[in-house]
Design a protein around this motif. Sequence first.
Motif, PDB file in Angstrom:
ATOM      1  N   LEU A   1      -9.954  -0.001  -3.622  1.00 44.15           N
ATOM      2  CA  LEU A   1      -9.437   0.547  -2.371  1.00 44.15           C
ATOM      3  C   LEU A   1     -10.581   1.075  -1.515  1.00 44.15           C
TER       4      LEU A   1
ATOM      5  N   HIS B   1      -3.464   4.180   3.402  1.00 43.97           N
ATOM      6  CA  HIS B   1      -4.813   4.120   2.830  1.00 43.97           C
ATOM      7  C   HIS B   1      -5.413   5.520   2.712  1.00 43.97           C
TER       8      HIS B   1
ATOM      9  N   ILE C   1       0.840  -1.199   0.000  1.00 41.98           N
ATOM     10  CA  ILE C   1       0.000   0.000   0.000  1.00 41.98           C
ATOM     11  C   ILE C   1       0.878   1.253   0.000  1.00 41.98           C
TER      12      ILE C   1
ATOM     13  N   ALA D   1      -8.413   1.765   5.870  1.00 42.73           N
ATOM     14  CA  ALA D   1      -8.011   0.410   6.198  1.00 42.73           C
ATOM     15  C   ALA D   1      -8.750  -0.054   7.438  1.00 42.73           C
TER      16      ALA D   1
END
Length: 585
Positions: A229, A245, A206, A233
Amino acid sequence: MGKLKKKSRASIERRKQVLGQRKKEVDDSTQKKVAPLISKLSSSAPNERSMAISAVSMICDTDSKLRKLFLKEKLVQITMEQLLNDNNDECVMEAWGLLRNLVVDEGYAVAVYTWRNDIWTALHAALVKADASLEKVDGSTGSVEKTLLFDYIENVLGLIEALAEVDDNDLRDEVMNKVLSGNIVEFLLKVKSHPKVTAKLYTFVIGFFYEISSQSLEFLRLSSQKLSLETSASSNSGFLAQLYHIGLDFQLKEVQNAITPQVALRYLETIQTLLAQIDLSKTSRQEAASDIPTKEEITGFQETKMNIQAVDVALDLVSAIVESIGSNNLGNEQIYQVSTNHIIPSLVLISQNEEFVSKALVALYNYSWLLKSEEDWLPTAQEILAMVLPQVYQTEELELKTDYLNLAWVLLSTSGDFEANSDINQVQGLITFSTNLVQSEQIPGNLTGYYTSLIRFLSKLPARSSLEIATAIGDFLVECTRSSLEQLVTGNFTQIHTRYQNLFEINTVECLNAIFDVFGDASYAYDESVYVQRDYSSKLESLISHVKRVFKVCDKSKHPELKEQLAEVMDNLPLFIEYKRSERN
């Protein structure tokens, strides 16, 4: 897109060195640490080679002086020609990590050497090998074998990431062309979604998407087409993965023009929560107690690196998100409250840590621009200014001093009536320090940027300081304008630009604009005593012909923005002088 830039380790180390400090001699005990480890890289015992690579990697990452010595012993060449071709998989894995660290720490010099020696062929072969090995990983795969493969993947991809972030446009473009034309995105997705992927490797993948997307809009678009995505997270993910993220989600939404006040608020609240989980006491780089680090030291070192990386990412994100809020007019009361009550105090605390001071100052700078016109911002701005001003005068390292000047400048621009806590000795010391830089034998690379920040900072002091300080600043601005123009008009044009680039043209523009601002109204308390009684109009009038000449020789094809700025001050200077002479009539 919001700026998500990070400084290289080399840049961080440069700011720790006092300007003009001489290199220290390398003592015998230091030299003795290098030769034995270089020798052990060629040991017949695989375990000894592996331990030596790991030790060299850690030492190079924590001690720049020793790293230079290792490089003199042809460490990069040994790694590429010998260690990457070792018959032991663990040694090869460690070698990729060592090479990655050297590129991160040394930047262009090591990166271009590896590139010119066809490192991409080895990288491509390593990715093909990793892909084939990943296909075989299942429930029956041993933990040691799996860990070795995942570390191998991380180190190989880490080198690609490091090469893609080198501060050289040509090299970076070549690397990104290889990345975009290959199957790296597909490989990353395969690793990310693998049922046996570890949290450590998942976080790295990531992070790779985040870092490379920060470098390349094309990579971001390519990734966004294939990367499913979620907006955040899982809370079970580590804080670094969650920050990545947020970063990826922010980048994707910015490209889509989908940042709203609610989205920005959620980002900032989550980042603040994650920052609170990071132990700032474990962000200091420590040297190993012995020549060969123990497993415990290596583990602690890795934890420290992760904490450093997490704070770095968080600071980059805060800066970029706040910049986006300001440029898109997304600010609201909730964002301002979360920022002033929680995030800004965290930034002030983090700015006391040498590892993060520069990035924390940039984040505070962006916040100060966002909030400078808000009624409730003044008390906080004054508190931060009280912390920053002593550093403006005391700091000697130019990059960091520039960061402090920039933040102080915008804080002094805050709406409201308050005084800057500066005395005449501090201001005169700053002026003397800055003047000496221009006259020094070795001109600092960022001198033009420093002077721009200096002049803008000084232009805000007269309104919030004593008459004595206003006089010193006024004299400096007029003299800096005169001396800059004199250099350009009477000196060797080619030699001046070889040594100083466009420093004197830019100083002329900045100083004149500062004079227009500082002395723009007769009602200013210091105007009569400084501008009128020191006859600045006559001094400036004598410079009009010089400004015209400098404008004429400025090459519009090479410096269109500077040409336009010179034209503006050239037109405004005689009008300003006429205005000041008629102002009291």
